[in-house]
Write a protein that holds these residues in place. Structure first.
Motif, PDB file in Angstrom:
ATOM      1  N   GLN A 111     -16.835  61.012  -1.090  1.00  0.00           N
ATOM      2  CA  GLN A 111     -15.769  61.895  -1.095  1.00  0.00           C
ATOM      3  C   GLN A 111     -14.509  60.807  -1.272  1.00  0.00           C
ATOM      4  O   GLN A 111     -14.747  59.477  -0.298  1.00  0.00           O
ATOM      5  CB  GLN A 111     -14.921  62.991   0.041  1.00  0.00           C
ATOM      6  CG  GLN A 111     -13.804  63.380  -0.274  1.00  0.00           C
ATOM      7  CD  GLN A 111     -13.447  64.058   0.772  1.00  0.00           C
ATOM      8  OE1 GLN A 111     -13.557  63.574   1.812  1.00  0.00           O
ATOM      9  NE2 GLN A 111     -12.498  64.981   0.385  1.00  0.00           N
ATOM     10  N   LEU A 112     -13.536  59.690  -1.993  1.00  0.00           N
ATOM     11  CA  LEU A 112     -13.611  59.053  -2.643  1.00  0.00           C
ATOM     12  C   LEU A 112     -11.821  59.973  -1.441  1.00  0.00           C
ATOM     13  O   LEU A 112     -11.408  60.501  -1.042  1.00  0.00           O
ATOM     14  CB  LEU A 112     -12.547  59.318  -3.902  1.00  0.00           C
ATOM     15  CG  LEU A 112     -13.408  58.741  -4.280  1.00  0.00           C
ATOM     16  CD1 LEU A 112     -13.391  59.117  -6.467  1.00  0.00           C
ATOM     17  CD2 LEU A 112     -14.295  57.316  -4.469  1.00  0.00           C
ATOM     18  N   THR A 113     -11.092  58.551  -1.643  1.00  0.00           N
ATOM     19  CA  THR A 113      -9.705  58.270  -0.506  1.00  0.00           C
ATOM     20  C   THR A 113      -8.495  59.266  -1.339  1.00  0.00           C
ATOM     21  O   THR A 113      -7.663  60.167  -0.520  1.00  0.00           O
ATOM     22  CB  THR A 113      -9.206  57.173  -0.470  1.00  0.00           C
ATOM     23  OG1 THR A 113      -8.814  56.644  -1.899  1.00  0.00           O
ATOM     24  CG2 THR A 113      -9.299  56.442   0.927  1.00  0.00           C
ATOM     25  N   SER A 114      -8.698  59.534  -2.480  1.00  0.00           N
ATOM     26  CA  SER A 114      -8.054  60.722  -3.134  1.00  0.00           C
ATOM     27  C   SER A 114      -8.239  62.400  -2.579  1.00  0.00           C
ATOM     28  O   SER A 114      -7.312  62.990  -3.064  1.00  0.00           O
ATOM     29  CB  SER A 114      -7.156  60.480  -4.361  1.00  0.00           C
ATOM     30  OG  SER A 114      -8.287  60.639  -5.227  1.00  0.00           O
ATOM     31  N   GLY A 115      -9.234  62.447  -2.049  1.00  0.00           N
ATOM     32  CA  GLY A 115      -9.724  64.189  -1.772  1.00  0.00           C
ATOM     33  C   GLY A 115     -11.095  64.229  -2.979  1.00  0.00           C
ATOM     34  O   GLY A 115     -11.203  65.111  -2.366  1.00  0.00           O
ATOM     35  N   LEU A 116     -10.633  63.741  -4.253  1.00  0.00           N
ATOM     36  CA  LEU A 116     -11.487  64.346  -5.128  1.00  0.00           C
ATOM     37  C   LEU A 116     -13.194  63.523  -4.375  1.00  0.00           C
ATOM     38  O   LEU A 116     -13.693  62.093  -3.529  1.00  0.00           O
ATOM     39  CB  LEU A 116     -11.466  63.595  -6.568  1.00  0.00           C
ATOM     40  CG  LEU A 116      -9.570  63.795  -7.688  1.00  0.00           C
ATOM     41  CD1 LEU A 116      -9.730  62.964  -8.060  1.00  0.00           C
ATOM     42  CD2 LEU A 116      -9.574  65.185  -7.509  1.00  0.00           C
ATOM     43  N   LEU A 117     -14.086  64.237  -5.184  1.00  0.00           N
ATOM     44  CA  LEU A 117     -15.661  64.028  -4.721  1.00  0.00           C
ATOM     45  C   LEU A 117     -16.225  63.641  -6.098  1.00  0.00           C
ATOM     46  O   LEU A 117     -15.417  63.486  -7.058  1.00  0.00           O
ATOM     47  CB  LEU A 117     -16.175  65.386  -4.654  1.00  0.00           C
ATOM     48  CG  LEU A 117     -15.572  66.167  -4.329  1.00  0.00           C
ATOM     49  CD1 LEU A 117     -16.619  67.776  -3.805  1.00  0.00           C
ATOM     50  CD2 LEU A 117     -15.308  66.630  -2.806  1.00  0.00           C
ATOM     51  N   LEU A 118     -16.725  61.994  -5.571  1.00  0.00           N
ATOM     52  CA  LEU A 118     -17.894  61.020  -6.914  1.00  0.00           C
ATOM     53  C   LEU A 118     -18.636  61.561  -6.732  1.00  0.00           C
ATOM     54  O   LEU A 118     -19.699  62.350  -6.074  1.00  0.00           O
ATOM     55  CB  LEU A 118     -17.486  60.003  -6.102  1.00  0.00           C
ATOM     56  CG  LEU A 118     -17.771  59.301  -6.566  1.00  0.00           C
ATOM     57  CD1 LEU A 118     -17.877  58.560  -8.334  1.00  0.00           C
ATOM     58  CD2 LEU A 118     -18.302  57.540  -6.330  1.00  0.00           C
ATOM     59  N   VAL A 119     -19.083  62.238  -8.130  1.00  0.00           N
ATOM     60  CA  VAL A 119     -20.370  62.742  -8.497  1.00  0.00           C
ATOM     61  C   VAL A 119     -21.146  62.259  -9.318  1.00  0.00           C
ATOM     62  O   VAL A 119     -20.907  61.423 -10.636  1.00  0.00           O
ATOM     63  CB  VAL A 119     -19.622  64.566  -8.784  1.00  0.00           C
ATOM     64  CG1 VAL A 119     -20.414  64.141 -10.413  1.00  0.00           C
ATOM     65  CG2 VAL A 119     -19.461  64.970  -7.678  1.00  0.00           C
ATOM     66  N   THR A 120     -22.379  62.577  -9.790  1.00  0.00           N
ATOM     67  CA  THR A 120     -22.948  61.446 -10.966  1.00  0.00           C
ATOM     68  C   THR A 120     -23.843  62.914 -11.084  1.00  0.00           C
ATOM     69  O   THR A 120     -24.514  63.723 -10.825  1.00  0.00           O
ATOM     70  CB  THR A 120     -23.317  60.509 -10.573  1.00  0.00           C
ATOM     71  OG1 THR A 120     -24.401  59.410 -11.709  1.00  0.00           O
ATOM     72  CG2 THR A 120     -25.039  60.087  -9.688  1.00  0.00           C
ATOM     73  N   GLY A 121     -24.424  62.551 -12.982  1.00  0.00           N
ATOM     74  CA  GLY A 121     -25.449  63.482 -13.258  1.00  0.00           C
ATOM     75  C   GLY A 121     -27.111  63.881 -12.521  1.00  0.00           C
ATOM     76  O   GLY A 121     -26.398  64.667 -11.763  1.00  0.00           O
ATOM     77  N   PRO A 122     -27.489  62.465 -11.979  1.00  0.00           N
ATOM     78  CA  PRO A 122     -27.463  61.722 -12.847  1.00  0.00           C
ATOM     79  C   PRO A 122     -27.167  61.354 -14.760  1.00  0.00           C
ATOM     80  O   PRO A 122     -28.119  62.958 -14.927  1.00  0.00           O
ATOM     81  CB  PRO A 122     -28.835  60.127 -12.553  1.00  0.00           C
ATOM     82  CG  PRO A 122     -29.191  61.525 -11.600  1.00  0.00           C
ATOM     83  CD  PRO A 122     -28.603  63.220 -11.685  1.00  0.00           C
ATOM     84  N   PHE A 123     -27.104  60.097 -15.338  1.00  0.00           N
ATOM     85  CA  PHE A 123     -26.036  60.363 -16.502  1.00  0.00           C
ATOM     86  C   PHE A 123     -28.117  60.509 -17.391  1.00  0.00           C
ATOM     87  O   PHE A 123     -27.785  61.429 -18.127  1.00  0.00           O
ATOM     88  CB  PHE A 123     -26.021  59.355 -17.384  1.00  0.00           C
ATOM     89  CG  PHE A 123     -25.546  59.329 -18.367  1.00  0.00           C
ATOM     90  CD1 PHE A 123     -26.068  57.944 -19.413  1.00  0.00           C
ATOM     91  CD2 PHE A 123     -24.050  59.768 -18.423  1.00  0.00           C
ATOM     92  CE1 PHE A 123     -25.510  58.349 -20.692  1.00  0.00           C
ATOM     93  CE2 PHE A 123     -23.888  59.921 -20.062  1.00  0.00           C
ATOM     94  CZ  PHE A 123     -24.103  59.413 -21.131  1.00  0.00           C
ATOM     95  N   LYS A 124     -29.413  60.439 -17.160  1.00  0.00           N
ATOM     96  CA  LYS A 124     -29.847  60.712 -17.726  1.00  0.00           C
ATOM     97  C   LYS A 124     -30.623  61.685 -17.976  1.00  0.00           C
ATOM     98  O   LYS A 124     -31.335  62.048 -18.925  1.00  0.00           O
ATOM     99  CB  LYS A 124     -30.933  59.057 -17.069  1.00  0.00           C
ATOM    100  CG  LYS A 124     -31.312  58.074 -17.803  1.00  0.00           C
ATOM    101  CD  LYS A 124     -32.089  57.379 -18.534  1.00  0.00           C
ATOM    102  CE  LYS A 124     -32.317  56.536 -18.979  1.00  0.00           C
ATOM    103  NZ  LYS A 124     -31.367  56.012 -20.281  1.00  0.00           N
ATOM    104  N   VAL A 125     -30.439  62.521 -16.900  1.00  0.00           N
ATOM    105  CA  VAL A 125     -30.745  64.001 -16.833  1.00  0.00           C
ATOM    106  C   VAL A 125     -29.952  64.906 -17.335  1.00  0.00           C
ATOM    107  O   VAL A 125     -30.326  65.713 -17.644  1.00  0.00           O
ATOM    108  CB  VAL A 125     -30.772  63.607 -15.182  1.00  0.00           C
ATOM    109  CG1 VAL A 125     -31.859  65.240 -15.149  1.00  0.00           C
ATOM    110  CG2 VAL A 125     -32.187  63.409 -13.767  1.00  0.00           C
ATOM    111  N   ASN A 126     -29.089  64.782 -17.042  1.00  0.00           N
ATOM    112  CA  ASN A 126     -27.725  65.890 -17.648  1.00  0.00           C
ATOM    113  C   ASN A 126     -26.673  65.501 -18.013  1.00  0.00           C
ATOM    114  O   ASN A 126     -25.804  66.663 -18.632  1.00  0.00           O
ATOM    115  CB  ASN A 126     -27.624  66.858 -16.952  1.00  0.00           C
ATOM    116  CG  ASN A 126     -26.909  66.342 -15.056  1.00  0.00           C
ATOM    117  OD1 ASN A 126     -26.014  65.248 -15.288  1.00  0.00           O
ATOM    118  ND2 ASN A 126     -27.082  66.956 -14.588  1.00  0.00           N
ATOM    119  N   GLY A 127     -26.543  63.677 -18.466  1.00  0.00           N
ATOM    120  CA  GLY A 127     -25.231  63.840 -18.911  1.00  0.00           C
ATOM    121  C   GLY A 127     -23.742  63.361 -18.604  1.00  0.00           C
ATOM    122  O   GLY A 127     -22.914  63.395 -18.836  1.00  0.00           O
TER     123      GLY A 127
END
Lengths: 232, 112
Positions: A111-127
């Motif tokens: 979770q970033l300081t702004s409250g938003l969640l940092l997220v990744t696909g991962p890119f190779k798996v689902n873009g």
């Protein structure tokens, strides 16, 4: 002032608000002020006032407003990031509910300081690239991915800020030229960041059977599915 | 509504039907609509849906913002009665032709 070692306790219990039990003279005796006086030779001990630091001569301004301006009270509040739901911990698989990637199953990093969640696909798996997502638009599943091999310290809200557009001086000719010809290419270092984060993740994903195809598939409601009865 | 490419069709909303406006026998109050959500049959089941956003999607002859489709957004506010019907308030009141039409009940703002 040096902090007190014992808390201040009143020796004069209140009968009702504003009325103490003991009179002024009784309190004099209770507090032992007679003993302090006796120790100091019949008078109360006096402390010389601390020498004031020499104040710099203030320059008086020539102009000031006719009426007093009200100064607003200072606001010392600091915003905290939104409380993270108990179901969302680093490594949880989330389902994105809205936006370009709706239905995609995605790995939560932090979770970033702004409250938003940092997220990744991962890119190779689902873009889905490294992206920020709001907690309200996400369902936390009970599937967890091992995230220990991933270093996410360098990502914060500033990383995702829009690159400052260089201001073109407005000339007549430029209105008619195709101004936005250059497509916004993703800078190479962001692509490399994606690769490094995903490399460690994909290893832990491939360790679990079927997890990779699970992440590649999208979530959808089918006939007869009731979200209020589903266990995610 | 417009998709740039032919993507998978994922449905991330629950279907609902507009039953009409909040009303008594001979008076109706169009600021609140009644919605029947598919699969929701009791007052207790409605609590999951409270606060979820709703969209009434309809088509128009004139293109606005590049599309023939238009949308009125709203929210589920509270249950209506004991059998799973729900009251909803929309940004602007639903038009009377919407009675009997489908409405999309999204799963966000989510709490799970």
């Amino acid at each position: 002032m040096a902090p007190r070692k014992t808390p201040v306790v009143s020796r004069n219990p209140q009968l009702i608000r504003g009325v103490g039990k003991y009179s002024r003279s009784k309190m004099y005796h209770k507090r032992g002020l007679w003993a302090i006086k006796a120790k100091n030779g019949g008078v109360f001990p006096k402390h010389d006032p601390k020498p004031k630091a020499a104040s710099t001569a203030e320059k008086v301004s020539k102009f000031y407003p006719a009426d007093d301006i009200k100064v607003p009270l200072p606001n010392k509040r600091k915003a905290k990031p939104t409380k993270l739901r108990a179901s969302i911990t680093p490594g949880t698989v989330l389902i994105i509910l809205a936006g370009r990637f709706k239905g995609k199953r995605v790995v939560f990093l932090k979770q970033l300081t702004s409250g938003l969640l940092l997220v990744t696909g991962p890119f190779k798996v689902n873009g889905v690239p490294l992206r920020r997502v709001n907690q309200a638009y996400v369902i936390g599943t009970s599937t967890k991915v091992d995230i220990s091999g991933v270093n996410v310290d360098k990502f914060d809200d500033k990383y995702f800020a829009k690159a400052a557009e260089k201001k073109n001086k407005k000339g007549e000719g430029e209105f008619f030229e195709a101004d936005k010809e250059e497509k916004n290419e993703l800078p190479q270092d962001k692509k490399d960041d994606q690769k490094t984060v995903d490399a460690a993740l994909i290893k832990s994903i491939e360790a679990v059977p079927d997890l990779k195809s699970y992440l590649a598939a999208r979530f959808s409601l089918k006939a007869g599915m009731k979200p209020h009865e589903l266990v995610f | 509504m417009v998709k740039g490419r032919q993507g998978e069709r994922v449905r991330l909303y629950v279907r609902g039907t507009v039953l009409g406006y909040k009303r008594s026998k001979s008076n109706q109050y169009p600021s609140t609509s009644l919605i029947q959500i598919e699969g929701v049959n009791t007052k207790e089941e409605v609590t999951w849906y409270q606060g979820k956003r709703l969209a009434y999607v309809y088509k128009a002859k004139v293109k606005t913002n590049g599309s023939h489709y238009r949308c009125i957004w709203g929210k589920v506010s509270r249950p209506h009665g004991n059998s799973g019907v729900v009251r909803a308030k929309f940004k602007s009141n639903l038009p009377p032709k919407s009675m009997g039409d489908k409405v999309r009940v999204f799963m966000y703002p989510s709490n799970i």
